[in-house]
Design a protein around this motif. Structure first.
Motif, PDB file in Angstrom:
ATOM      1  N   LYS A 113      -3.427   1.089  -0.018  1.00 31.77           N
ATOM      2  CA  LYS A 113      -2.398   1.637   0.360  1.00 31.77           C
ATOM      3  C   LYS A 113      -2.572   1.609   1.774  1.00 31.77           C
ATOM      4  O   LYS A 113      -1.810   0.796   2.520  1.00 31.77           O
ATOM      5  CB  LYS A 113      -2.722   3.184   0.311  1.00 31.77           C
ATOM      6  CG  LYS A 113      -2.037   3.973  -1.009  1.00 31.77           C
ATOM      7  CD  LYS A 113      -2.661   4.818  -0.854  1.00 31.77           C
ATOM      8  CE  LYS A 113      -2.618   5.814  -2.286  1.00 31.77           C
ATOM      9  NZ  LYS A 113      -2.644   7.124  -2.285  1.00 31.77           N
ATOM     10  N   GLU A 114      -3.478   1.370   2.648  1.00 36.08           N
ATOM     11  CA  GLU A 114      -3.694   0.825   3.651  1.00 36.08           C
ATOM     12  C   GLU A 114      -2.965  -0.440   3.955  1.00 36.08           C
ATOM     13  O   GLU A 114      -2.319  -1.363   4.700  1.00 36.08           O
ATOM     14  CB  GLU A 114      -4.934   1.036   4.263  1.00 36.08           C
ATOM     15  CG  GLU A 114      -5.099   2.409   4.577  1.00 36.08           C
ATOM     16  CD  GLU A 114      -6.573   2.513   5.725  1.00 36.08           C
ATOM     17  OE1 GLU A 114      -7.142   1.892   6.049  1.00 36.08           O
ATOM     18  OE2 GLU A 114      -7.010   3.723   5.019  1.00 36.08           O
ATOM     19  N   LEU A 115      -3.730  -1.957   2.696  1.00 32.75           N
ATOM     20  CA  LEU A 115      -3.397  -2.657   3.409  1.00 32.75           C
ATOM     21  C   LEU A 115      -1.600  -3.486   2.571  1.00 32.75           C
ATOM     22  O   LEU A 115      -1.489  -3.283   3.379  1.00 32.75           O
ATOM     23  CB  LEU A 115      -4.303  -3.981   1.610  1.00 32.75           C
ATOM     24  CG  LEU A 115      -3.894  -4.966   1.967  1.00 32.75           C
ATOM     25  CD1 LEU A 115      -3.944  -6.298   2.915  1.00 32.75           C
ATOM     26  CD2 LEU A 115      -4.175  -5.947   0.911  1.00 32.75           C
ATOM     27  N   ARG A 116      -1.640  -2.312   1.763  1.00 33.30           N
ATOM     28  CA  ARG A 116       0.331  -1.949   1.399  1.00 33.30           C
ATOM     29  C   ARG A 116       0.730  -2.017   2.786  1.00 33.30           C
ATOM     30  O   ARG A 116       1.973  -2.600   3.185  1.00 33.30           O
ATOM     31  CB  ARG A 116       0.241  -1.315   0.196  1.00 33.30           C
ATOM     32  CG  ARG A 116       1.598  -1.379   0.268  1.00 33.30           C
ATOM     33  CD  ARG A 116       2.071  -1.070  -1.740  1.00 33.30           C
ATOM     34  NE  ARG A 116       1.608   0.872  -1.771  1.00 33.30           N
ATOM     35  CZ  ARG A 116       0.293   0.862  -2.256  1.00 33.30           C
ATOM     36  NH1 ARG A 116      -0.304  -0.156  -3.150  1.00 33.30           N
ATOM     37  NH2 ARG A 116       0.549   2.109  -2.597  1.00 33.30           N
ATOM     38  N   ASP A 117       0.579  -1.143   3.287  1.00 36.52           N
ATOM     39  CA  ASP A 117       1.161  -0.942   4.381  1.00 36.52           C
ATOM     40  C   ASP A 117       1.001  -1.912   5.759  1.00 36.52           C
ATOM     41  O   ASP A 117       2.022  -2.314   6.381  1.00 36.52           O
ATOM     42  CB  ASP A 117       1.178   0.714   5.545  1.00 36.52           C
ATOM     43  CG  ASP A 117       1.166   1.642   4.942  1.00 36.52           C
ATOM     44  OD1 ASP A 117       1.884   1.847   3.705  1.00 36.52           O
ATOM     45  OD2 ASP A 117       0.220   2.380   4.566  1.00 36.52           O
ATOM     46  N   THR A 118      -0.117  -2.411   5.686  1.00 33.75           N
ATOM     47  CA  THR A 118       0.206  -3.946   6.703  1.00 33.75           C
ATOM     48  C   THR A 118       1.208  -4.647   6.380  1.00 33.75           C
ATOM     49  O   THR A 118       1.852  -5.372   7.388  1.00 33.75           O
ATOM     50  CB  THR A 118      -1.520  -4.341   6.054  1.00 33.75           C
ATOM     51  OG1 THR A 118      -2.841  -2.746   7.294  1.00 33.75           O
ATOM     52  CG2 THR A 118      -1.727  -4.944   7.782  1.00 33.75           C
ATOM     53  N   THR A 144      -0.684  -4.852  -5.266  1.00 30.80           N
ATOM     54  CA  THR A 144      -1.883  -3.331  -4.390  1.00 30.80           C
ATOM     55  C   THR A 144      -1.175  -2.527  -5.390  1.00 30.80           C
ATOM     56  O   THR A 144      -1.864  -1.642  -6.092  1.00 30.80           O
ATOM     57  CB  THR A 144      -1.426  -3.881  -2.739  1.00 30.80           C
ATOM     58  OG1 THR A 144       0.104  -3.609  -2.693  1.00 30.80           O
ATOM     59  CG2 THR A 144      -2.199  -4.451  -2.435  1.00 30.80           C
ATOM     60  N   GLU A 187     -12.772  -5.537   3.874  1.00 26.31           N
ATOM     61  CA  GLU A 187     -13.048  -3.710   3.335  1.00 26.31           C
ATOM     62  C   GLU A 187     -13.023  -3.996   1.452  1.00 26.31           C
ATOM     63  O   GLU A 187     -13.593  -2.981   0.941  1.00 26.31           O
ATOM     64  CB  GLU A 187     -12.320  -3.501   4.147  1.00 26.31           C
ATOM     65  CG  GLU A 187     -12.397  -3.314   5.309  1.00 26.31           C
ATOM     66  CD  GLU A 187     -11.192  -2.400   6.305  1.00 26.31           C
ATOM     67  OE1 GLU A 187     -10.788  -1.582   6.340  1.00 26.31           O
ATOM     68  OE2 GLU A 187     -12.100  -2.155   7.871  1.00 26.31           O
ATOM     69  N   HIS A 192      -8.230  -5.412   6.133  1.00 26.52           N
ATOM     70  CA  HIS A 192      -8.235  -4.985   4.864  1.00 26.52           C
ATOM     71  C   HIS A 192      -9.562  -5.447   3.512  1.00 26.52           C
ATOM     72  O   HIS A 192      -9.967  -5.085   2.913  1.00 26.52           O
ATOM     73  CB  HIS A 192      -6.963  -4.504   4.783  1.00 26.52           C
ATOM     74  CG  HIS A 192      -6.482  -3.958   5.254  1.00 26.52           C
ATOM     75  ND1 HIS A 192      -7.217  -1.932   5.569  1.00 26.52           N
ATOM     76  CD2 HIS A 192      -4.937  -3.532   6.386  1.00 26.52           C
ATOM     77  CE1 HIS A 192      -6.067  -1.229   6.544  1.00 26.52           C
ATOM     78  NE2 HIS A 192      -5.590  -2.674   7.103  1.00 26.52           N
ATOM     79  N   ALA A 244      -7.124   4.013  -1.944  1.00 19.62           N
ATOM     80  CA  ALA A 244      -7.255   4.145   0.142  1.00 19.62           C
ATOM     81  C   ALA A 244      -6.936   3.337   0.075  1.00 19.62           C
ATOM     82  O   ALA A 244      -5.326   2.773   1.233  1.00 19.62           O
ATOM     83  CB  ALA A 244      -7.865   5.198   0.155  1.00 19.62           C
ATOM     84  N   GLU A 245      -7.377   2.323   0.761  1.00 20.23           N
ATOM     85  CA  GLU A 245      -7.520   1.028   1.085  1.00 20.23           C
ATOM     86  C   GLU A 245      -6.378  -0.068   0.781  1.00 20.23           C
ATOM     87  O   GLU A 245      -6.294  -0.668   1.719  1.00 20.23           O
ATOM     88  CB  GLU A 245      -9.038  -0.163   1.323  1.00 20.23           C
ATOM     89  CG  GLU A 245      -9.164  -1.231   2.232  1.00 20.23           C
ATOM     90  CD  GLU A 245      -9.737  -0.489   3.404  1.00 20.23           C
ATOM     91  OE1 GLU A 245      -9.286  -1.217   4.568  1.00 20.23           O
ATOM     92  OE2 GLU A 245      -9.374   0.703   3.756  1.00 20.23           O
TER      93      GLU A 245
END
Length: 144
Positions: A134-139, A48, A104, A101, A131-132
């Motif tokens: 980043k959300e995947l990485r946080d998850t 990511t 998406e 994610h 942006a997606e």
């Protein structure tokens, strides 16, 4: 008739085996090796990061330039990296969110592919992809 059945069987076999392999995108294996972490989740986190850097390089371009081609192969490497999680990790709610994610990202990348030659749509979709990611990485950090 037997030849046709054999050809169809071979075709289905090749398509079925392409899930966690690099048959159709051989360069994605190179990116997986570059991003290799101590675990499957760490490899996905590294991918990511790599993809986000490549997405910023792809901004302002048009068509399938070098950065866009690299991003495309990294995208397939990330999809294949989902096969590297453990069974225990795959049973967590965070992994379920990571799969969402992933889906998406697939939808965003399909739209990005459609607009690869049209500015500013390409850059807008690259921003959405980042942006997606980043959300995947946080998850993924919660799965670790």
């Amino acid at each position: 008739m037997h030849r046709l059945i054999g050809t169809l069987t071979l075709s289905m076999l090749l398509l079925g085996l392409s899930g966690c392999s690099y048959l159709f995108y051989p360069r994605s294996g190179d990116y997986t090796m570059q991003a290799k972490g101590a675990s499957g989740v760490e490899t996905m986190i590294n991918l990511t990061n790599m993809m986000e850097t490549t997405a910023s390089k792809a901004k302002g371009g048009k068509g399938v330039d070098t950065a866009f081609d690299d991003l495309h192969n990294q995208f397939h490497a990330l999809n294949d990296a989902f096969c590297g999680v453990t069974d225990a990790q795959a049973k967590t709610p965070a992994y379920d969110l990571a799969v969402t994610h992933k889906k998406e990202l697939m939808a965003i990348f399909k739209r990005l592919w459609k607009f690869k030659g049209d500015q500013p749509q390409r850059d807008l979709h690259l921003d959405l992809l980042s942006a997606e990611l980043k959300e995947l990485r946080d998850t993924l950090h919660t799965i670790k």
